[in-house]
Write a protein that holds these residues in place. Structure first.
Motif, short mmCIF file in Angstrom:
data_model
loop_
_atom_site.label_atom_id
_atom_site.label_comp_id
_atom_site.label_asym_id
_atom_site.label_seq_id
_atom_site.Cartn_x
_atom_site.Cartn_y
_atom_site.Cartn_z
N MET A 1 -30.50 100.63 49.68
CA MET A 1 -30.08 101.05 48.35
C MET A 1 -28.68 101.64 48.43
SD MET A 1 -33.35 102.56 46.23
CE MET A 1 -33.39 104.11 47.00
N LEU A 5 -27.33 104.23 43.36
CA LEU A 5 -28.72 104.08 42.96
C LEU A 5 -29.57 105.26 43.44
CD1 LEU A 5 -30.59 102.17 41.48
CD2 LEU A 5 -31.04 101.02 43.63
N ILE A 6 -29.26 105.76 44.62
CA ILE A 6 -29.97 106.94 45.13
C ILE A 6 -29.69 108.15 44.23
CG2 ILE A 6 -30.08 108.57 47.04
CD1 ILE A 6 -29.63 106.15 48.91
N LYS A 7 -28.42 108.32 43.82
CA LYS A 7 -28.07 109.43 42.93
C LYS A 7 -28.78 109.29 41.59
CE LYS A 7 -24.00 111.15 42.66
NZ LYS A 7 -22.55 111.41 42.57
N MET A 8 -28.94 108.06 41.12
CA MET A 8 -29.65 107.83 39.86
C MET A 8 -31.11 108.29 39.98
SD MET A 8 -30.81 104.38 37.94
CE MET A 8 -32.11 104.23 39.15
N TRP A 9 -31.76 107.93 41.08
CA TRP A 9 -33.16 108.32 41.27
C TRP A 9 -33.31 109.83 41.44
CZ3 TRP A 9 -36.84 105.56 39.59
CH2 TRP A 9 -36.76 104.18 39.61
N VAL A 10 -32.35 110.47 42.10
CA VAL A 10 -32.39 111.93 42.24
C VAL A 10 -32.25 112.59 40.87
CG1 VAL A 10 -31.15 113.92 43.18
CG2 VAL A 10 -31.59 111.93 44.62
N LEU A 12 -32.96 111.24 37.97
CA LEU A 12 -34.16 110.93 37.19
C LEU A 12 -35.34 111.81 37.61
CD1 LEU A 12 -35.20 109.05 34.98
CD2 LEU A 12 -35.92 107.48 36.78
N SER A 13 -35.46 112.06 38.89
CA SER A 13 -36.54 112.95 39.34
C SER A 13 -36.30 114.38 38.86
CB SER A 13 -36.67 112.90 40.86
OG SER A 13 -35.52 113.40 41.48
#
Length: 65
Positions: A1, A5-10, A12-13
């Motif tokens: 990833m 994309l990792i920053k987006m998931w962080v 979002l969490s």
């Protein structure tokens, strides 16, 4: 990833944790009493603190390439 994309998931969490915290605070203030009220409120404030740290992490790291 990719890092973006990792920053987006962080992020979002963190938003999910904020939502859980708001719902837990509303539950504890309206329906619960005694020990369970304190327990749920503590859980909610811990979720809000973790969400704030995650959002700060996302903002401070800046844009990705």
């Amino acid at each position: 990833m990719s890092p973006a994309l990792i920053k987006m998931w962080v992020a979002l969490s963190a938003l999910g944790l904020m939502f859980i915290a708001v719902m837990a605070i509303m539950l504890s203030r309206s329906k619960l009493k005694g020990f369970f009220r304190i327990l749920v409120s503590t859980f909610a404030y811990m979720c809000m603190f973790v969400a704030g740290v995650l959002m700060l992490l996302v903002v401070v790291t800046g844009p990705t390439n």
